[in-house]
Design an enzyme around this catalytic site. Structure first.
Site, PDB file in Angstrom:
ATOM      1  N   LYS A  47       0.873  -1.188   0.000  1.00  0.00           N
ATOM      2  CA  LYS A  47       0.000   0.000   0.000  1.00  0.00           C
ATOM      3  C   LYS A  47       0.901   1.225   0.000  1.00  0.00           C
ATOM      4  O   LYS A  47       2.046   1.166   0.453  1.00  0.00           O
ATOM      5  CB  LYS A  47      -0.890   0.023   1.257  1.00  0.00           C
ATOM      6  CG  LYS A  47      -2.172   0.793   1.061  1.00  0.00           C
ATOM      7  CD  LYS A  47      -3.180  -0.034   0.272  1.00  0.00           C
ATOM      8  CE  LYS A  47      -4.471   0.717   0.050  1.00  0.00           C
ATOM      9  NZ  LYS A  47      -5.502  -0.190  -0.499  1.00  0.00           N
TER      10      LYS A  47
HETATM   11  P1  NAD Z   1     -12.854   7.656  -2.712  1.00  0.00           P
HETATM   12  O1  NAD Z   1     -11.868   8.683  -2.313  1.00  0.00           O
HETATM   13  O2  NAD Z   1     -13.232   7.524  -4.142  1.00  0.00           O
HETATM   14  O3  NAD Z   1     -14.203   7.822  -1.876  1.00  0.00           O
HETATM   15  C1  NAD Z   1     -14.236   7.929  -0.484  1.00  0.00           C
HETATM   16  C2  NAD Z   1     -15.646   8.398  -0.093  1.00  0.00           C
HETATM   17  O4  NAD Z   1     -15.763   8.366   1.333  1.00  0.00           O
HETATM   18  C3  NAD Z   1     -15.959   9.817  -0.520  1.00  0.00           C
HETATM   19  O5  NAD Z   1     -17.305   9.877  -0.960  1.00  0.00           O
HETATM   20  C4  NAD Z   1     -15.804  10.614   0.770  1.00  0.00           C
HETATM   21  O6  NAD Z   1     -16.574  11.814   0.787  1.00  0.00           O
HETATM   22  C5  NAD Z   1     -16.340   9.588   1.737  1.00  0.00           C
HETATM   23  N1  NAD Z   1     -15.994   9.845   3.144  1.00  0.00           N
HETATM   24  C6  NAD Z   1     -14.803  10.177   3.694  1.00  0.00           C
HETATM   25  N2  NAD Z   1     -14.939  10.342   5.017  1.00  0.00           N
HETATM   26  C7  NAD Z   1     -16.230  10.082   5.306  1.00  0.00           C
HETATM   27  C8  NAD Z   1     -17.007  10.092   6.496  1.00  0.00           C
HETATM   28  N3  NAD Z   1     -16.442  10.386   7.667  1.00  0.00           N
HETATM   29  N4  NAD Z   1     -18.322   9.789   6.423  1.00  0.00           N
HETATM   30  C9  NAD Z   1     -18.897   9.488   5.251  1.00  0.00           C
HETATM   31  N5  NAD Z   1     -18.227   9.462   4.099  1.00  0.00           N
HETATM   32  C10 NAD Z   1     -16.914   9.763   4.125  1.00  0.00           C
HETATM   33  O7  NAD Z   1     -12.265   6.260  -2.151  1.00  0.00           O
HETATM   34  P2  NAD Z   1     -12.631   4.794  -2.650  1.00  0.00           P
HETATM   35  O8  NAD Z   1     -11.628   4.385  -3.654  1.00  0.00           O
HETATM   36  O9  NAD Z   1     -14.087   4.712  -2.939  1.00  0.00           O
HETATM   37  O10 NAD Z   1     -12.286   3.964  -1.327  1.00  0.00           O
HETATM   38  C11 NAD Z   1     -13.226   3.815  -0.262  1.00  0.00           C
HETATM   39  C12 NAD Z   1     -12.801   2.626   0.586  1.00  0.00           C
HETATM   40  O11 NAD Z   1     -12.764   1.439  -0.226  1.00  0.00           O
HETATM   41  C13 NAD Z   1     -11.413   2.718   1.227  1.00  0.00           C
HETATM   42  O12 NAD Z   1     -11.425   2.046   2.462  1.00  0.00           O
HETATM   43  C14 NAD Z   1     -10.540   1.953   0.248  1.00  0.00           C
HETATM   44  O13 NAD Z   1      -9.343   1.473   0.838  1.00  0.00           O
HETATM   45  C15 NAD Z   1     -11.486   0.824  -0.118  1.00  0.00           C
HETATM   46  N6  NAD Z   1     -11.172   0.145  -1.369  1.00  0.00           N
HETATM   47  C16 NAD Z   1     -11.061   0.826  -2.527  1.00  0.00           C
HETATM   48  C17 NAD Z   1     -10.789   0.146  -3.705  1.00  0.00           C
HETATM   49  C18 NAD Z   1     -10.734   0.837  -5.038  1.00  0.00           C
HETATM   50  O14 NAD Z   1     -10.617   0.130  -6.055  1.00  0.00           O
HETATM   51  N7  NAD Z   1     -10.826   2.141  -5.126  1.00  0.00           N
HETATM   52  C19 NAD Z   1     -10.584  -1.245  -3.680  1.00  0.00           C
HETATM   53  C20 NAD Z   1     -10.719  -1.922  -2.464  1.00  0.00           C
HETATM   54  C21 NAD Z   1     -11.008  -1.210  -1.319  1.00  0.00           C
END
Ligand code: NAD
Length: 425
Positions: free
Chosen positions: A118
């Site tokens: 990561k």
């Molecule tokens: P992103 O940055 O696209 O979206 C994050 C979202 O969370 C945004 O809408 C933001 O406003 C919201 N957010 C942040 N703090 C918040 C809070 N306190 N309350 C409510 N909403 C809140 O990120 P993402 O890529 O969608 O990742 C989200 C999660 O999924 C993370 O834990 C990431 O590690 C995990 N993840 C992502 C992927 C991927 O392919 N992008 C793959 C596996 C896991």
């Protein structure tokens, strides 16, 4: 021999440190179940390589800011390291280590030949212009350049990064190599060797995991989603497309609620236009914490770690928690949810769709070849459903939660790979 982990004092307890404690707790439980010896436990508890870098970035007004960046390779026993890069002001070395560890177990669990990694930069991308973001990304990549490469460590998008970030990473790496190296990152734009189906892959995997765990027709099943970013918004869309009723979603600005069901496509259009869920006409405003307490069938945390804790777990009324985010549930909350009969489909299973299609993207890049969207979707569904089936059977056979079973499988495969390779020298 004791497990070597950085010492902890109250002053050092950050959300990142708490995430690492959760990851170590989960590893400890799996190691105990598998009867691993102390040396192997210590090896699995400590990252193989960790790099902390200073990233100077020139701002538009001429000032120079310096932010911290990290890249951690947790384990490479089963193949090259793989894991996203996060741009978030709260990220630290502990959080990145926890996320890298979860990547190791996730790749082993779904049977793809990668280790776990990561990366992160402690910055709020929303405060930077596009040009500042590009300079920051390129300089960070330059600092971690010795660690990454298509055969050793392959980044991907995570919180605060996207396919544009991946394009800059691919270009910076390629300029240094002297030729185009698309396989150095996944989650790239299609024109640069991205895979069809990668953009929605994590969310599609969340949908597959949720419907598998539901075990009955999804029509009318109610859903609340925390986080409306890359994972949460499309997870809401795909669950809605399958017949579920998405009644509440939130982002960092707030939460919206419509008991009759949200029009997810219209809400996504609103967010694309305004940048936030608040202000969407056909819904009421809800408190951040209230979303977790709604009487829904499925709760999908899809934002950050440590949001379901011992403080609110007893008030979670969802029958099923499907973890789109990494590490959203603390070990204390896990126990409360299990005691209340709430089934948790754990992160390393539920959100594995992203790394599965990242792997497919990398395979296509390494062979200069491309698969159709249907082919990618079929492979994703097969791998997700077979991993879900294995976890479910192991949990039933051994009386474990789905998280414990997923960790026993993932950690067990990594331990086995390590033992087969042996210790050098
Ligand atoms: P992103 O940055 O696209 O979206 C994050 C979202 O969370 C945004 O809408 C933001 O406003 C919201 N957010 C942040 N703090 C918040 C809070 N306190 N309350 C409510 N909403 C809140 O990120 P993402 O890529 O969608 O990742 C989200 C999660 O999924 C993370 O834990 C990431 O590690 C995990 N993840 C992502 C992927 C991927 O392919 N992008 C793959 C596996 C896991």
């Amino acid at each position: 021999m004791s497990v070597m982990v950085p010492s902890k004092t109250p002053a050092q307890t950050t959300p990142g440190r708490q995430a690492l404690d959760s990851a170590l707790h989960q590893l400890g439980q799996a190691a105990e179940h598998l009867g691993l010896d102390d040396g192997l436990r210590t090896m699995l508890a400590t990252p193989r390589r960790s790099l902390t870098v200073s990233v100077p970035v020139r701002r538009e007004d001429g000032r120079m800011d310096v932010v911290q960046g990290f890249r951690v390779q947790h384990n490479v026993s089963r193949g090259p390291a793989k894991g996203g890069i996060r741009f978030h002001p709260g990220t630290d070395i502990h959080e990145v280590t926890a996320l890298a560890m979860w990547m190791t177990w996730k790749c082993a669990l779904v049977g793809i030949p990668y280790g776990g990694a990561k990366g992160g930069v402690a910055v709020d991308p929303g405060t930077l212009t596009t040009r500042e973001l590009e300079r920051l990304t390129r300089r960070y990549v330059n600092e971690i350049l010795p660690m990454i490469g298509p055969e050793k460590d392959i980044p991907a998008p995570d919180v605060g990064t996207d396919e544009q970030t991946m394009a800059w990473i691919m270009d910076t790496y390629s300029v240094n190599a002297g030729y185009a190296v698309p396989g150095v990152v996944t989650g790239k734009p299609m024109q640069l060797g991205g895979s069809l189906g990668r953009a929605g892959a994590t969310s599609r995997g969340v949908q597959i995991a949720a419907l598998s765990a539901l075990g009955h027709a999804p029509e009318g099943v109610t859903v609340a989603v925390q986080g409306f970013g890359k994972v949460g918004a499309l997870a809401a869309q795909y669950l809605s497309d399958a017949g579920c009723k998405v009644v509440a979603v939130s982002d960092v600005t707030g939460a919206v609620h419509a008991p009759g069901g949200l029009d997810v496509a219209a809400l996504r259009a609103h967010v694309a236009e305004t940048g936030q869920v608040l202000g969407y006409r056909d819904a009421d405003v809800l408190g951040h914490d209230e979303l977790f307490e709604l009487d829904v069938d499925i709760l999908v945390p899809a934002a950050l770690e440590g949001v379901i804790t011992e403080a609110n777990a007893a008030r979670v009324r969802a029958r099923l928690v499907v973890e789109g985010a990494n590490g959203p549930t603390t070990p204390e909350a896990d126990e409360i949810l299990a005691a209340n009969g709430t089934v948790v489909v754990p992160d390393i299973l539920a959100n594995a769709g992203g790394v599965i299609v990242s792997y497919l993207e990398w395979v296509q890049n390494m062979q200069a070849f491309s698969w159709s969207e249907g082919e990618v979707a079929r492979k994703l569904k097969d791998l997700m459903e077979s991993a879900y089936g294995e976890v479910k059977s192991m949990a039933a056979e051994r009386g474990l939660t789905l998280r414990q079973a997923a960790h026993v499988i993932g950690v067990g495969r990594v331990a086995e790979a390590h033992q087969m390779r042996g210790l050098y020298p």
